[in-house]
Design an enzyme around this catalytic site. Structure first.
Site, short mmCIF file in Angstrom:
data_model
loop_
_atom_site.label_atom_id
_atom_site.label_comp_id
_atom_site.label_asym_id
_atom_site.label_seq_id
_atom_site.Cartn_x
_atom_site.Cartn_y
_atom_site.Cartn_z
N SER A 1 0.81 -1.22 0.00
CA SER A 1 0.00 0.00 0.00
C SER A 1 0.84 1.27 0.00
CB SER A 1 -0.88 -0.02 1.27
OG SER A 1 -1.40 1.26 1.51
N GLU B 1 0.15 3.63 1.74
CA GLU B 1 0.22 4.06 3.14
C GLU B 1 1.62 3.85 3.72
OE1 GLU B 1 -1.79 5.15 6.05
OE2 GLU B 1 -2.72 6.17 4.37
N TYR C 1 -1.46 0.34 10.66
CA TYR C 1 -1.73 -0.31 9.37
C TYR C 1 -0.55 -0.15 8.42
CZ TYR C 1 -3.63 -0.86 4.64
OH TYR C 1 -3.81 -1.23 3.33
P1 NAP Z 1 -11.41 -4.80 1.85
O1 NAP Z 1 -12.56 -4.48 0.97
O2 NAP Z 1 -11.39 -4.24 3.23
O3 NAP Z 1 -11.28 -6.40 1.92
C1 NAP Z 1 -10.48 -7.02 2.87
C2 NAP Z 1 -10.68 -8.52 2.78
O4 NAP Z 1 -9.86 -9.18 3.78
C3 NAP Z 1 -12.13 -8.98 3.07
O5 NAP Z 1 -12.45 -10.00 2.16
C4 NAP Z 1 -12.03 -9.52 4.48
O6 NAP Z 1 -13.02 -10.50 4.77
C5 NAP Z 1 -10.65 -10.17 4.42
N1 NAP Z 1 -10.07 -10.48 5.72
C6 NAP Z 1 -9.91 -9.65 6.78
N2 NAP Z 1 -9.32 -10.29 7.80
C7 NAP Z 1 -9.11 -11.56 7.40
C8 NAP Z 1 -8.54 -12.70 8.00
N3 NAP Z 1 -8.09 -12.71 9.26
N4 NAP Z 1 -8.45 -13.85 7.27
C9 NAP Z 1 -8.93 -13.89 6.00
N5 NAP Z 1 -9.51 -12.85 5.39
C10 NAP Z 1 -9.59 -11.68 6.07
O7 NAP Z 1 -10.03 -4.35 1.14
P2 NAP Z 1 -9.74 -3.96 -0.39
O8 NAP Z 1 -10.00 -2.50 -0.57
O9 NAP Z 1 -10.39 -4.95 -1.28
O10 NAP Z 1 -8.16 -4.12 -0.43
C11 NAP Z 1 -7.56 -5.38 -0.74
C12 NAP Z 1 -6.14 -5.41 -0.20
O11 NAP Z 1 -5.39 -4.35 -0.79
C13 NAP Z 1 -6.03 -5.20 1.30
O12 NAP Z 1 -4.92 -5.96 1.75
C14 NAP Z 1 -5.72 -3.72 1.44
O13 NAP Z 1 -5.03 -3.46 2.66
C15 NAP Z 1 -4.84 -3.51 0.22
N6 NAP Z 1 -4.83 -2.17 -0.35
C16 NAP Z 1 -6.01 -1.57 -0.67
C17 NAP Z 1 -5.99 -0.32 -1.28
C18 NAP Z 1 -7.27 0.38 -1.66
O14 NAP Z 1 -7.21 1.59 -1.91
N7 NAP Z 1 -8.39 -0.32 -1.74
C19 NAP Z 1 -4.76 0.31 -1.57
C20 NAP Z 1 -3.58 -0.37 -1.25
C21 NAP Z 1 -3.62 -1.61 -0.66
P3 NAP Z 1 -14.50 -10.11 5.33
O15 NAP Z 1 -15.34 -9.83 4.10
O16 NAP Z 1 -14.91 -11.31 6.06
O17 NAP Z 1 -14.34 -8.88 6.20
O1 G4F Z 2 -10.59 6.64 2.47
P1 G4F Z 2 -9.63 6.61 3.59
O2 G4F Z 2 -10.11 6.05 4.87
O3 G4F Z 2 -8.35 5.86 3.02
P2 G4F Z 2 -6.81 5.78 3.48
O4 G4F Z 2 -6.64 6.05 4.92
O5 G4F Z 2 -6.03 6.60 2.53
O6 G4F Z 2 -6.50 4.23 3.26
C1 G4F Z 2 -6.95 3.55 2.09
O7 G4F Z 2 -5.95 3.65 1.10
C2 G4F Z 2 -4.72 2.99 1.42
C3 G4F Z 2 -3.77 3.22 0.24
O8 G4F Z 2 -3.11 4.44 0.41
C4 G4F Z 2 -4.99 1.51 1.65
F1 G4F Z 2 -3.82 0.88 1.88
C5 G4F Z 2 -5.95 1.36 2.80
O9 G4F Z 2 -6.25 -0.03 2.98
C6 G4F Z 2 -7.25 2.10 2.47
O10 G4F Z 2 -7.86 1.45 1.38
O11 G4F Z 2 -9.09 8.10 3.91
C7 G4F Z 2 -8.54 8.92 2.91
C8 G4F Z 2 -8.30 10.31 3.49
C9 G4F Z 2 -7.52 10.34 4.81
O12 G4F Z 2 -6.53 11.32 4.74
C10 G4F Z 2 -8.56 10.75 5.86
O13 G4F Z 2 -8.03 11.48 6.96
O14 G4F Z 2 -9.57 10.92 3.78
C11 G4F Z 2 -9.47 11.61 5.01
N1 G4F Z 2 -10.82 11.76 5.57
C12 G4F Z 2 -11.41 12.95 5.85
N2 G4F Z 2 -12.62 12.75 6.40
C13 G4F Z 2 -11.65 10.78 5.93
C14 G4F Z 2 -12.78 11.39 6.45
N3 G4F Z 2 -11.52 9.42 5.85
C15 G4F Z 2 -12.56 8.66 6.28
N4 G4F Z 2 -12.45 7.32 6.19
N5 G4F Z 2 -13.70 9.24 6.82
C16 G4F Z 2 -13.86 10.59 6.93
O15 G4F Z 2 -14.87 11.08 7.41
#
Ligand code: NAP
Ligand code: G4F
Length: 323
Positions: free
Chosen positions: A123, A125, A147
């Protein structure tokens, strides 16, 4: 036939990746954790075309068992505790799943199917308090949340298994990617969902945290293609995946409310409890390596993404209100 094991298949990315791999004629095995109610909403349409098996990143034997039974050629580790604010309240659980879970899976692969290709969901992050703008593969990490720290561990253990055991293990450093399937707690979906509620007269205000934070937001459907492409290369390597454009949360609000003819300033309020103990102020990718080496480019720009999400939530809300 290629066989893919996807952890986190019930999540946003897992559902898009499973659809992509089915189109490519893979046999898709999805690992789901046991819960008292099923969370298959995102994979409802493909449930009959994939194999769903129980397993958990906490439980090594469940991973070994799945690998022995299906002998996957590709393993995509998408499972994680993925919500940043939760990682301050549950830092140990976040470390167990998002960090150590990667080692459990890599070790199981090393023992059972060492030739399988492994993708780790790293990520942006990890860049946290950024040491370089824009961020590329060589930019040093400075994570700002439990995280981010856990993901940095997952990233380096993946590199370490590649270098120590000659495994095809790669890490995709993905910047924020969103879709109508995004969880409701993440900021883009929180905004699109609540814009639909406000437009339908179900609420009057939207409490938000830091509107000045900037993110490089893309469409999840584009990003799962990059995951697959990374596993098709001759040599394993890590890639930054993002659009190269950054936007503020304020701009997100402006566009989302604007899509339904409203001004965000009339509805968005500030809620101190939504500000983070340590913020990641600015993320912006340099995706040059992905473009030149993988041939990957994002297809959906930010405004189209926001429109897609608001339109989907407006439709959902209208359908719900008709019931
Ligand atoms: P998500 O929607 O939160 O999905 C997370 C998945 O992990 C869900 O299927 C959840 O299952 C499963 N999970 C959680 N704990 C587990 C455990 N102990 N054992 C097995 N499965 C478990 O996340 P996403 O947005 O699809 O992201 C996919 C991956 O990419 C994650 O690793 C996230 O950290 C990473 N990532 C995401 C972003 C982004 O912007 N979306 C960016 C960079 C990296 P349940 O349905 O049961 O909760
Ligand atoms: O949507 P967010 O919660 O995503 P964040 O923290 O960037 O993390 C996501 O992206 C990561 C990749 O860079 C992944 F690895 C991670 O698993 C996840 O998918 O927040 C985005 C931004 C933050 O700066 C937060 O402070 O939005 C700002 N924000 C402002 N108001 C808020 C809010 N975020 C959330 N969730 N809720 C608010 O009300």
């Amino acid at each position: 036939m290629s066989v893919a094991l996807i952890t986190g298949i019930t999540g946003q990315d897992g559902s898009y990746l499973a659809e992509l791999l089915l189109k490519k004629n893979y046999k898709v095995v999805g690992m789901v954790r046991r819960s008292s109610t099923v969370t298959f909403e995102r994979i409802a349409d493909i449930q009959d075309d994939i194999i769903i098996e129980q397993g958990d990143l906490h439980d090594q034997s469940s991973l070994v068992d799945l690998l022995e039974r299906y002998e996957p050629t590709e393993v995509y580790n998408l499972a994680a505790q993925s919500f940043v604010p939760t990682s301050w309240n549950q830092p140990v659980l976040t470390g167990e799943v998002t960090a150590l879970g990667v080692t459990r899976l890599l070790e199981a692969i090393r023992q059972v199917v060492p030739r399988a290709r492994f993708y780790q969901a790293s990520s942006s992050e990890m860049f946290g308090k950024v040491l370089e703008v824009p961020q590329k593969e060589e930019t040093p990490f400075y994570p700002r949340s439990p995280y981010g720290v856990a993901k940095a561990y997952g990233h380096f253990i993946t590199v370490n298994y590649r270098e120590s055991h000659d495994m095809f293990a790669v890490s995709g450093i993905l910047f924020n990617h969103e879709s109508p399937r995004r969880g409701l707690e993440f900021v883009t979906r929180k905004v699109s969902h609540n814009v639909a509620r406000i437009k339908h007269g179900l609420q009057k205000t939207l409490p938000m945290g830091n509107l000045d934070a900037q993110r490089d937001w893309g469409f999840a459907g584009d990003y799962v293609e990059a995951m697959w492409m990374m596993l098709q290369r001759e040599q394993p390597d890590d890639f930054v995946i993002g659009t190269g454009v950054t936007q503020s949360v304020r701009r997100l609000c402006e566009l989302a409310f604007g899509r339904v003819g409203l001004d965000y300033k009339d509805f968005v309020t500030s809620d101190e409890s939504l500000f983070r103990p340590a913020e990641v102020d600015l993320l912006i990718a340099d995706p040059t390596k992905a473009k030149t080496t993988l041939g990957w480019e994002p297809k959906v720009d930010f405004e189209s993404l926001v429109n897609m999400m608001v339109d989907a939530d407006m439709e959902r809300m209208a359908a719900k209100l008709k019931q």
